[in-house]
Structure formats: C-alpha cells, structure tokens
Design an enzyme around this catalytic site. Structure first.
Site, PDB file in Angstrom:
ATOM      1  N   ASP A  13       0.802  -1.225   0.000  1.00  0.00           N
ATOM      2  CA  ASP A  13       0.000   0.000   0.000  1.00  0.00           C
ATOM      3  C   ASP A  13       0.834   1.274   0.000  1.00  0.00           C
ATOM      4  O   ASP A  13       0.425   2.305   0.546  1.00  0.00           O
ATOM      5  CB  ASP A  13      -0.973   0.015   1.196  1.00  0.00           C
ATOM      6  CG  ASP A  13      -1.833  -1.232   1.241  1.00  0.00           C
ATOM      7  OD1 ASP A  13      -2.176  -1.726   0.152  1.00  0.00           O
ATOM      8  OD2 ASP A  13      -2.150  -1.701   2.344  1.00  0.00           O
ATOM      9  N   LYS A  16       1.888   2.109  -5.080  1.00  0.00           N
ATOM     10  CA  LYS A  16       2.444   1.541  -6.326  1.00  0.00           C
ATOM     11  C   LYS A  16       1.489   1.756  -7.499  1.00  0.00           C
ATOM     12  O   LYS A  16       1.907   2.036  -8.611  1.00  0.00           O
ATOM     13  CB  LYS A  16       2.683   0.020  -6.156  1.00  0.00           C
ATOM     14  CG  LYS A  16       3.655  -0.319  -5.051  1.00  0.00           C
ATOM     15  CD  LYS A  16       3.760  -1.827  -4.859  1.00  0.00           C
ATOM     16  CE  LYS A  16       2.500  -2.478  -4.309  1.00  0.00           C
ATOM     17  NZ  LYS A  16       2.147  -2.102  -2.944  1.00  0.00           N
ATOM     18  N   GLY A  40      -4.505  -4.377  -3.747  1.00  0.00           N
ATOM     19  CA  GLY A  40      -5.505  -3.332  -3.953  1.00  0.00           C
ATOM     20  C   GLY A  40      -4.737  -2.084  -4.350  1.00  0.00           C
ATOM     21  O   GLY A  40      -4.064  -1.474  -3.528  1.00  0.00           O
ATOM     22  N   HIS A  41      -4.780  -1.751  -5.623  1.00  0.00           N
ATOM     23  CA  HIS A  41      -3.997  -0.621  -6.142  1.00  0.00           C
ATOM     24  C   HIS A  41      -4.951   0.492  -6.566  1.00  0.00           C
ATOM     25  O   HIS A  41      -5.744   0.319  -7.483  1.00  0.00           O
ATOM     26  CB  HIS A  41      -3.130  -1.078  -7.325  1.00  0.00           C
ATOM     27  CG  HIS A  41      -2.137  -2.141  -6.947  1.00  0.00           C
ATOM     28  ND1 HIS A  41      -1.433  -2.874  -7.852  1.00  0.00           N
ATOM     29  CD2 HIS A  41      -1.725  -2.572  -5.734  1.00  0.00           C
ATOM     30  CE1 HIS A  41      -0.637  -3.722  -7.207  1.00  0.00           C
ATOM     31  NE2 HIS A  41      -0.805  -3.561  -5.923  1.00  0.00           N
ATOM     32  N   GLN A 223       2.005  -6.152  -3.348  1.00  0.00           N
ATOM     33  CA  GLN A 223       2.558  -6.327  -1.996  1.00  0.00           C
ATOM     34  C   GLN A 223       3.910  -5.595  -1.879  1.00  0.00           C
ATOM     35  O   GLN A 223       4.080  -4.586  -2.547  1.00  0.00           O
ATOM     36  CB  GLN A 223       2.700  -7.820  -1.635  1.00  0.00           C
ATOM     37  CG  GLN A 223       1.374  -8.522  -1.427  1.00  0.00           C
ATOM     38  CD  GLN A 223       0.713  -8.980  -2.719  1.00  0.00           C
ATOM     39  OE1 GLN A 223       1.348  -9.613  -3.544  1.00  0.00           O
ATOM     40  NE2 GLN A 223      -0.546  -8.652  -2.892  1.00  0.00           N
TER      41      GLN A 223
HETATM   42  P1  GDP Z   1      -0.720   0.283  -3.498  1.00  0.00           P
HETATM   43  O1  GDP Z   1      -1.296  -0.998  -3.010  1.00  0.00           O
HETATM   44  O2  GDP Z   1       0.747   0.363  -3.267  1.00  0.00           O
HETATM   45  O3  GDP Z   1      -1.073   0.584  -4.926  1.00  0.00           O
HETATM   46  O4  GDP Z   1      -1.372   1.442  -2.618  1.00  0.00           O
HETATM   47  P2  GDP Z   1      -2.929   1.579  -2.211  1.00  0.00           P
HETATM   48  O5  GDP Z   1      -3.671   2.060  -3.395  1.00  0.00           O
HETATM   49  O6  GDP Z   1      -3.402   0.359  -1.533  1.00  0.00           O
HETATM   50  O7  GDP Z   1      -2.829   2.672  -1.080  1.00  0.00           O
HETATM   51  C1  GDP Z   1      -2.286   3.932  -1.311  1.00  0.00           C
HETATM   52  C2  GDP Z   1      -3.357   4.997  -1.018  1.00  0.00           C
HETATM   53  O8  GDP Z   1      -2.756   6.257  -0.927  1.00  0.00           O
HETATM   54  C3  GDP Z   1      -4.403   5.124  -2.108  1.00  0.00           C
HETATM   55  O9  GDP Z   1      -5.612   5.467  -1.534  1.00  0.00           O
HETATM   56  C4  GDP Z   1      -3.858   6.244  -2.985  1.00  0.00           C
HETATM   57  O10 GDP Z   1      -4.892   6.935  -3.675  1.00  0.00           O
HETATM   58  C5  GDP Z   1      -3.246   7.120  -1.949  1.00  0.00           C
HETATM   59  N1  GDP Z   1      -2.078   7.902  -2.378  1.00  0.00           N
HETATM   60  C6  GDP Z   1      -1.072   7.528  -3.231  1.00  0.00           C
HETATM   61  N2  GDP Z   1      -0.127   8.477  -3.268  1.00  0.00           N
HETATM   62  C7  GDP Z   1      -0.530   9.455  -2.431  1.00  0.00           C
HETATM   63  C8  GDP Z   1       0.050  10.698  -2.008  1.00  0.00           C
HETATM   64  O11 GDP Z   1       1.137  11.079  -2.397  1.00  0.00           O
HETATM   65  N3  GDP Z   1      -0.653  11.416  -1.088  1.00  0.00           N
HETATM   66  C9  GDP Z   1      -1.856  11.022  -0.606  1.00  0.00           C
HETATM   67  N4  GDP Z   1      -2.469  11.788   0.283  1.00  0.00           N
HETATM   68  N5  GDP Z   1      -2.430   9.867  -0.980  1.00  0.00           N
HETATM   69  C10 GDP Z   1      -1.758   9.090  -1.868  1.00  0.00           C
HETATM   70  P1  IMO Z   2      -0.862  -4.239  -2.236  1.00  0.00           P
HETATM   71  O1  IMO Z   2      -0.420  -4.762  -3.584  1.00  0.00           O
HETATM   72  C1  IMO Z   2      -0.948  -4.700   2.062  1.00  0.00           C
HETATM   73  C2  IMO Z   2      -0.919  -8.789   3.599  1.00  0.00           C
HETATM   74  C3  IMO Z   2      -2.156  -9.290   4.332  1.00  0.00           C
HETATM   75  C4  IMO Z   2      -1.508 -10.249   5.306  1.00  0.00           C
HETATM   76  C5  IMO Z   2      -0.387 -10.873   4.477  1.00  0.00           C
HETATM   77  C6  IMO Z   2      -0.760 -12.213   3.843  1.00  0.00           C
HETATM   78  O2  IMO Z   2      -2.125  -3.489  -2.252  1.00  0.00           O
HETATM   79  O3  IMO Z   2       0.274  -3.505  -1.609  1.00  0.00           O
HETATM   80  P2  IMO Z   2      -2.297 -12.886   1.769  1.00  0.00           P
HETATM   81  O4  IMO Z   2      -3.744 -12.675   1.531  1.00  0.00           O
HETATM   82  O5  IMO Z   2      -1.406 -12.318   0.739  1.00  0.00           O
HETATM   83  O6  IMO Z   2      -1.955 -14.326   2.053  1.00  0.00           O
HETATM   84  O7  IMO Z   2      -1.997 -12.099   3.159  1.00  0.00           O
HETATM   85  O8  IMO Z   2      -0.091  -9.932   3.479  1.00  0.00           O
HETATM   86  N1  IMO Z   2      -1.167  -8.266   2.240  1.00  0.00           N
HETATM   87  C7  IMO Z   2      -1.120  -6.974   1.926  1.00  0.00           C
HETATM   88  N2  IMO Z   2      -0.960  -5.881   2.706  1.00  0.00           N
HETATM   89  N3  IMO Z   2      -1.063  -4.566   0.733  1.00  0.00           N
HETATM   90  C8  IMO Z   2      -1.192  -5.646  -0.063  1.00  0.00           C
HETATM   91  O9  IMO Z   2      -1.167  -5.573  -1.404  1.00  0.00           O
HETATM   92  C9  IMO Z   2      -1.282  -6.920   0.531  1.00  0.00           C
HETATM   93  N4  IMO Z   2      -1.453  -8.172   0.060  1.00  0.00           N
HETATM   94  C10 IMO Z   2      -1.371  -8.982   1.114  1.00  0.00           C
HETATM   95  O10 IMO Z   2      -2.830  -8.231   4.974  1.00  0.00           O
HETATM   96  O11 IMO Z   2      -0.906  -9.536   6.352  1.00  0.00           O
HETATM   97 MG    MG Z   3      -2.825  -1.659  -1.758  1.00  0.00          MG
END
Ligand code: GDP
Ligand code: IMO
Ligand code: MG
Length: 428
Positions: A13, A16, A40-41, A223
């Site tokens: 999270d 990416k 979850g991207h 991840q």
């Molecule tokens: P990922 O799994 O690495 O793609 O990240 P996620 O989408 O799960 O979580 C990142 C969250 O931060 C999302 O809700 C993005 O919209 C948000 N986000 C990404 N970059 C920024 C930033 O520079 N500032 C803020 N405030 N939010 C951001």
């Molecule tokens: P993105 O791509 C954050 C965590 C789960 C758990 C562990 C194992 O959005 O960064 P799994 O279901 O993979 O067997 O769970 O990994 N986990 C993540 N945490 N972002 C993710 O993906 C994750 N994918 C799995 O919460 O701790």
């Molecule tokens: Mg994510």
C-alpha cells in the site's frame, strides 16, 4: 526504450498503483508478475476512483498490452468482475492478457485460507482470505490447476477430482465444514475457461520479443518486500516474491533485461494484518495519521496500522531489490503534525545497537527503534509540482532518506491524483 520495475519497499500500500498509472502512459507493456487479487492498487483519475486488484494498474492509460504473467495466481471470477467494472466506466480491456502458465485460484483455496485464518478464533496471519497461500502451495506441490488447464476438459476434470479428494477430507474431518462438489466446480471453471480463452496466451514469448524490440516495459509489483516469502517478516508475509528478483521467475525475463528498479515507499509506514512493526504508533498520533492518510485497506477495508518511517527495514528492502530509483509517496500526509521521527537503528533485547534487519521475527517484537528527530513543516504541499516549492524541512526529510540509503529520490508524491507529483528526474 527500457524496462522499469515498480516494487513496494514496506508492507504494501505504498502507492504503487498510482505510480504505475503515471508511468504506464509511456509504456508499451505493463506486466503483473506475482500476487493475485490480494492486491488493492488505487488510482484516481480526477474525482473518479479505480481500485485494481488483479489487473495491472496500467490498464487505464497503457496504449499497448497489459499482461498478467505466469507468476500471478488468478481468480478468474475476480478477473471478470474487474474487467466488467472497468468496461462499465467506458474503458477498453481487450488489451489485457493472462499467461497460460498462471495458476488458478480455486474455491477450495479460498475456503482453506479462510478456515485456517479463523482456526482457534481470531486471525492467524491476517491474510486477505483470497486463497493466495493455498494456491501457491499447490503450485509448488505440483498439483495446481493452470489457466491452460481450463481449456482442456479432461485434464481439468481429473485435476479437480484429485484435488477435491484430499481437500474435501480436510474440510470434513479437520475443519468440520461442508465438502465441495466436483461436478459443480468443473462446470463452472470450464465455462470460465471458455469465456476467457482469447485472453489466455504464452506471455513470456511476447514479453521477450518486446524486450528484443526495445519497447518500454513496466513490471508492476504487488505487496512489498517486507511481505516477501523469503525476506519479509516470515510467517507474517504473503506467499510470493514481490521483489525485483520475482520479475525474472514471475514473467520469464532474464535478470540482465532489468534496468530501472524503482522502489516505492511511503513517507511513514503502514501495515495491514498481523506481524511485527517496530515503529508502530499505537496511539492518538497513529490514529491521526490513519485518518489524514486515509489508511484503510483497498481490498479488505481493514484499518491499516500506522507508524514512523523505518530506514532499517527500508535499507534491507533496497538491498534485496537493488533499487536504483526511489519514490516517496504521501509526503503531504506529514504536513502539520509537528516533529517527525525516522528510525535509523534498532536496539536489540541485549542492548546492542544495529542497523540491519533481522531474520528472527520473534526477536523483532522486542527490538526498540532508535529515532532521529526532524523538524516538521506546516505548509500544505499538495499543490507543489517542483522540488523547490517544498518547504525547507520537507526537503530535509527527503534528503535525510537519500543520504541514509545512498539512493536518489526521483519522484515525490504529494497527493493521490495523477498530477500530484514532483518529478526530479525524468526516467522515460
Ligand atoms: P498500493 O497498493 O501500493 O497501490 O497502494 P494503495 O492504493 O493500496 O494505497 C495507497 C493509497 O494512498 C491510495 O488510496 C492512494 O490513492 C493514496 N495515495 C497515493 N499516493 C498518495 C500521495 O502522495 N498522497 C496522498 N495523500 N495519498 C496518496
Ligand atoms: P498491495 O499490492 C498490504 C498482507 C495481508 C496479510 C499478508 C498475507 O495493495 O500492496 P495474503 O492474503 O497475501 O496471504 O496475506 O499480506 N497483504 C497486503 N498488505 N497490501 C497488499 O497488497 C497486501 N497483500 C497482502 O494483509 O498480512
Ligand atoms: Mg494496496
């Protein structure tokens, strides 16, 4: 022309998805190489929010092809649902393909994941319950079902029968849960194969051809390194290799083909699920950061644990990945929260001060982070588009990270929207 790899450096999270989306506008290919719909991207396009789980985040902007390569575990139903969501927003998806070698997440994988997690009450690892671990287990045990098998009725039936014999006995005898029906699953997955058949191809051939033809290829990690099956906080990890090394086996690409290794880190740390988290802020400040940063899981909606930036683990992640370009996201979230701390060392339980990450997950719970305190800033930085527009203390924060890691921060993200970036050096 070049290859680009985007990987997470913390516990997932990091943002990416947003970075992949931005870079994919100039890419001919965007390739996912590991993980599954546990990811979850999030990508914001203006006010509109897209959350991609299985599809590469490049699906929104990439003019070329989006590929789900062999290293990914694919839930075909999740795939179709995501395709339909994207199409309902008026976007095309006929440029998305899946490797014939990719393993299929079957209903019994999801149940196994869920029952294990719920064993003894409470959560064991805190997985996403998407069946990721059990699917990779079957792959390694050489009993998995691959996408190509969905296109061969005889093979598919035989494999489902064999698998269900064992799985049903575990469900019934060990978990005391209902068993699954071969016929029902066979019919369902045969139909899914039929529906997806035009998208199921030999992706490694196409990717290597693209490398030879000097195309721009972006590999999108899911991840992150601290959740890596080998180098993360085992057993509180996912079941794949979200490292740059994972690209080679997960997409069929030689190591010599990988050029720009881009590591994404948040300006602080979050973690969702169980496991050690040395710099965790289990207090009001942590809650504050969670609220300001919107730190709730994009896949499960769970509140993310929050804490200070941890350079000890970040150094470990950069070393394993060979990162040569850093991205720092969510710097805007740290505006106006007072003095900022960054962990530079850990103090072990016997008082030793170390600056490297440990393989002992149990010991890590007792390690105490040693912090450097930096002055914060009050300004809203979400509108900054050049490095010079950042307050002096925000720049010092970035430069502290660069100096500790010896790697340049090429992009600072200051908001969730596509345009909210400070790009210090164009990579493309
Ligand atoms: P990922 O799994 O690495 O793609 O990240 P996620 O989408 O799960 O979580 C990142 C969250 O931060 C999302 O809700 C993005 O919209 C948000 N986000 C990404 N970059 C920024 C930033 O520079 N500032 C803020 N405030 N939010 C951001
Ligand atoms: P993105 O791509 C954050 C965590 C789960 C758990 C562990 C194992 O959005 O960064 P799994 O279901 O993979 O067997 O769970 O990994 N986990 C993540 N945490 N972002 C993710 O993906 C994750 N994918 C799995 O919460 O701790
Ligand atoms: Mg994510």
């Amino acid at each position: 022309m070049s290859t680009y790899v985007v990987v997470g450096l913390q516990y997932g999270d990091e943002g990416k998805g947003k970075i992949t989306d931005v870079l994919s506008a100039k890419s001919d290919y965007v390739v996912r190489f590991q993980g599954g719909d546990n990811a979850g991207h999030t990508v914001y396009v203006g006010e509109e929010k897209f959350v991609l789980h299985l599809l590469p985040s490049g699906v929104l902007q990439c003019k070329g092809k989006c590929i789900i390569a062999n290293g990914v575990v694919v839930n075909p139903k999740a795939f179709i649902k995501e395709i339909e969501t994207i199409e309902s927003k008026g976007l095309k998806t006929d440029h998305v393909f899946i490797s014939r070698r990719a393993h299929v997440i079957m209903p019994y994988h999801i149940l196994m994941d869920t029952y294990r997690e719920e064993e003894n009450g409470g959560t064991q690892i805190g997985t996403t319950k998407k069946g990721i671990g059990p699917c990779y287990e079957d792959k390694i045990a050489r009993i998995g079902i691959r996408m190509i098998d969905l296109l061969n009725p005889e093979v598919l039936r035989e494999k489902i029968e064999k698998n269900l014999k064992v799985k049903n006995s575990i469900f019934e005898k060990y978990f005391e849960k209902p068993t699954l029906d071969v016929e029902e699953i066979y019919n369902e997955f045969l139909a899914l194969g039929e529906r997806l058949k035009d998208r199921i191809v030999d992706t490694e051939l196409e990717i290597n051809e693209a490398i030879r033809d000097n195309k721009n290829i972006l590999f999108e990690g899911a991840q992150a390194l601290m959740l890596d099956i080998d180098f993360g906080t085992y057993p509180y990890v996912t079941s794949s290799s979200p490292s740059t090394g994972g690209v080679c086996t997960g997409a069929g690409v030689p190591p010599t083909a990988l050029q720009n290794l881009i590591g994404v880190a948040k300006a602080y740390t979050t973690r969702v699920g169980n496991g050690p988290f040395p710099t965790e802020l289990d207090n009001e400040l942590g809650e504050n950061i969670r609220q300001i940063g919107g730190e709730f899981g994009a896949t499960t909606g769970r509140p993310r644990r929050t804490g200070w930036l941890d350079l000890v683990s970040l150094k470990h992640a950069c070393m394993i990945n060979g990162i040569n370009n850093l991205v720092i996201t969510k710097l805007d979230v740290l505006s106006n929260i007072g003095k900022l701390k960054i962990a530079t060392h850990y103090k072990t339980e016997d008082g030793k001060v170390i600056d490297y990450f440990t393989s002992s997950t149990t010991k890590l719970y007792n390690y105490e982070p040693i912090y450097e305190e930096l002055e914060g800033w009050e300004e809203d930085i979400t509108k900054a588009r050049s490095y010079d527009e950042l307050p002096a203390n925000a720049k010092k924060y970035i430069e502290f990270i660069e100096n500790y890691l010896g790697i340049n921060v090429y992009l600072v993200s200051v908001g969730p929207e596509r345009s909210q970036n400070i790009i210090r050096k164009e990579l493309f």
